[in-house]
Motif scaffolding. Structure first.
Motif, short mmCIF file in Angstrom:
data_model
loop_
_atom_site.label_atom_id
_atom_site.label_comp_id
_atom_site.label_asym_id
_atom_site.label_seq_id
_atom_site.Cartn_x
_atom_site.Cartn_y
_atom_site.Cartn_z
N SER A 145 0.82 -1.20 0.00
CA SER A 145 0.00 0.00 0.00
C SER A 145 0.86 1.26 0.00
O SER A 145 0.62 2.19 -0.77
N GLU A 146 1.88 1.28 0.85
CA GLU A 146 2.73 2.46 0.94
C GLU A 146 3.58 2.64 -0.31
O GLU A 146 3.82 3.77 -0.76
N ALA A 147 4.03 1.52 -0.90
CA ALA A 147 4.82 1.62 -2.13
C ALA A 147 3.99 2.21 -3.26
O ALA A 147 4.45 3.06 -4.02
N VAL A 148 2.74 1.76 -3.35
CA VAL A 148 1.85 2.27 -4.39
C VAL A 148 1.53 3.74 -4.15
O VAL A 148 1.57 4.56 -5.07
N ARG A 149 1.23 4.08 -2.90
CA ARG A 149 0.91 5.48 -2.58
C ARG A 149 2.09 6.39 -2.92
O ARG A 149 1.92 7.46 -3.52
N THR A 150 3.29 5.97 -2.56
CA THR A 150 4.48 6.79 -2.81
C THR A 150 4.72 6.98 -4.30
O THR A 150 4.97 8.10 -4.77
N SER A 151 4.63 5.90 -5.07
CA SER A 151 4.92 6.00 -6.50
C SER A 151 3.86 6.83 -7.22
O SER A 151 4.19 7.65 -8.09
N LEU A 152 2.59 6.66 -6.86
CA LEU A 152 1.54 7.42 -7.53
C LEU A 152 1.58 8.90 -7.14
O LEU A 152 1.34 9.77 -7.98
N THR A 153 1.89 9.18 -5.89
CA THR A 153 2.02 10.57 -5.46
C THR A 153 3.14 11.27 -6.21
O THR A 153 3.01 12.43 -6.63
N ALA A 154 4.26 10.56 -6.40
CA ALA A 154 5.38 11.13 -7.14
C ALA A 154 4.99 11.44 -8.58
O ALA A 154 5.37 12.47 -9.14
N LEU A 179 -0.32 6.94 -14.61
CA LEU A 179 -0.77 6.45 -13.31
C LEU A 179 -1.34 5.04 -13.44
O LEU A 179 -1.05 4.16 -12.62
N LEU A 180 -2.15 4.83 -14.47
CA LEU A 180 -2.74 3.50 -14.65
C LEU A 180 -1.68 2.46 -14.96
O LEU A 180 -1.78 1.31 -14.51
N ASP A 181 -0.66 2.84 -15.73
CA ASP A 181 0.44 1.91 -16.00
C ASP A 181 1.13 1.48 -14.71
O ASP A 181 1.50 0.31 -14.55
N GLU A 182 1.28 2.43 -13.80
CA GLU A 182 1.92 2.12 -12.52
C GLU A 182 1.05 1.16 -11.70
O GLU A 182 1.56 0.22 -11.08
N VAL A 183 -0.26 1.39 -11.70
CA VAL A 183 -1.17 0.50 -10.98
C VAL A 183 -1.10 -0.91 -11.57
O VAL A 183 -1.07 -1.91 -10.85
N ALA A 184 -1.08 -0.99 -12.90
CA ALA A 184 -1.01 -2.30 -13.57
C ALA A 184 0.29 -3.02 -13.24
O ALA A 184 0.31 -4.24 -13.08
N ALA A 226 -4.97 3.32 -5.49
CA ALA A 226 -5.12 3.80 -6.86
C ALA A 226 -6.28 4.78 -6.97
O ALA A 226 -6.18 5.81 -7.64
N ALA A 227 -7.39 4.48 -6.28
CA ALA A 227 -8.55 5.37 -6.31
C ALA A 227 -8.20 6.73 -5.73
O ALA A 227 -8.58 7.77 -6.27
N GLU A 228 -7.49 6.74 -4.61
CA GLU A 228 -7.07 8.01 -4.01
C GLU A 228 -6.29 8.85 -5.02
O GLU A 228 -6.53 10.06 -5.17
N ALA A 229 -5.34 8.20 -5.69
CA ALA A 229 -4.49 8.93 -6.64
C ALA A 229 -5.28 9.44 -7.83
O ALA A 229 -5.09 10.58 -8.29
#
Length: 389
Positions: free
Chosen positions: A155-164, A175-180, A273-276
């Motif tokens: 969760s934290e890794a995803v949050r950090t990468s999407l926030t960046a 962003l979607l590519d990162e989630v995938a 992902a939804a937050e981002a």
């Protein structure tokens, strides 16, 4: 900001990582006890959130749901009413399963408990070679703690990468590519009518999803695309959903298609992902276009460039809500036309199509006409209407 990742649209709350009853029964320590499922076999995929040792007949008042309860039945032997009440108490508390160690109290599976468990669908497992329950509780608890730590780390890794990515002004697709990449499965973003706005993931897998989008949407949400409602496939089947919205309204939905990780990690991933995505939309994104405009722009740009095969564009057009069966497609480029006005003119004329602004101030249109419609006459009417101030 609202995000919902369960099928009932309740308010979001963190979910604990869990093992299923079936998974617990395959642990080496449990197998050594020669487990036998004597009732409630249909519930073996229930999540085990915790393990408790309990003998009291009213054990249910001490549970919060999802527990696997271990017992020797020492306080239940010889009293069939207590045996039935014990099972009913566990059922009311939504326990995951009950494990009974056979021995002095019950040398064989008690028929009253078996019938009661079968009636309410509660898995009843007996151990023919009982062992210290502390060994099982320690094993399961340690696995659950490790799973929880892994889920939180994800969760934290995803949050950090999407926030960046948002901070750097990345477009929606990035962003979607990162989630995938984190989910390892196709990711689909839709509007509230379940029309596909964007996708991410390995191209062959995404194409498979788009080719079968109507069935997948029914499985994921429980109805035909375009109709309101919820339900459908469960997260245990790999369909992880998240609602996207803010400022008192919903905008769209995110779907992880065929997620193979545990359901708790899938929910955390979908929620991050939804937050981002909500934040990205509220900030206006990198292009200033709405998601719908970005979807049409991407499809028409690929069409105009000729770099994407038609067999890949057709499923995308269908999933975006454009009729494709027994249709004639008419691509147009209208110099200097404002996309919003062009879209309004199409609706006025009763024409179905996608509109997007391309480079150099030109606007592209892809009309989808029925076979019996006169393409030349309709495009002439469109041109005449556009020339009218």
């Amino acid at each position: 900001m609202t995000m919902t990742s369960d099928s009932r649209h309740t308010s979001w709350r963190p979910q604990e990582p869990a093992l299923s009853v079936r998974q617990v029964l395959t642990l080496e320590r449990v197998l050594a006890g020669e487990p036998e499922v004597v009732a409630g076999a249909g519930g073996l995929d229930r999540a085990v959130r915790w393990v408790h040792v309990a003998e009291a007949a009213d054990v249910g008042v001490m549970l919060t749901g999802g527990e696997m309860v271990l017992t020797t039945g020492v306080l239940l032997a010889g009293d069939e009413a207590k045996q039935a009440a014990y099972v009913q108490s566990l059922h009311r508390a939504e326990a995951a399963a009950v494990v009974l160690g056979l021995g002095r109290a019950f040398p064989t599976p008690p028929e009253v408990m078996r019938r009661a468990a079968e009636r309410c669908g509660l898995p009843l497992v007996v151990l023919h070679r009982p062992f210290p329950f502390a060994e099982l509780t320690e094993e399961v608890q340690s696995r659950l703690v490790r799973a929880k730590f892994a889920a939180v780390s994800l969760s934290e890794a995803v949050r950090t990468s999407l926030t960046a990515l948002i901070t750097s002004g990345a477009p929606l697709q990035r962003l979607l590519d990162e989630v995938a990449q984190h989910s390892g499965c196709p990711v689909v973003l839709t509007n509230l009518a379940h029309r596909v706005l964007a996708t991410a993931g390995e191209r062959p897998a995404v194409d498979d999803v788009l080719r079968d989008w109507e069935r997948i949407a029914r499985q994921a949400w429980g109805h035909h695309p375009g109709l309101s409602g919820t339900g459908g496939g469960s997260e245990g089947d790999g369909w992880v959903r998240a609602e996207l919205g803010g400022r008192g309204e919903r905008w769209g939905r995110l779907l992880l298609c065929g997620y193979r990780g545990d359901s708790a990690s899938g929910r955390l991933l979908a929620d991050r992902a939804a937050e981002a995505l909500v934040l990205h939309r509220m900030l206006g994104g990198a292009s200033g276009r709405t998601w719908e405009e970005q979807s049409a722009h991407g499809l028409l740009t690929d069409l105009a460039s000729g770099t994407v095969p038609a067999r890949h564009l057709l499923p995308r057009a269908r999933a975006a809500g454009l009729p494709v069966n027994r249709r004639t497609f008419v691509p147009l480029v209208v110099p200097g036309a404002e996309p919003g006005r062009l879209d309004r003119v199409l609706r006025t004329l009763g024409l179905t199509g996608l509109v997007a602004e391309l480079a150099d101030g030109a606007t592209a249109v892809l009309l989808s006409l029925a076979r019996d419609q006169d393409a030349e006459a309709l495009t002439s009417r469109l041109a005449a209407r556009l020339r009218t101030p």
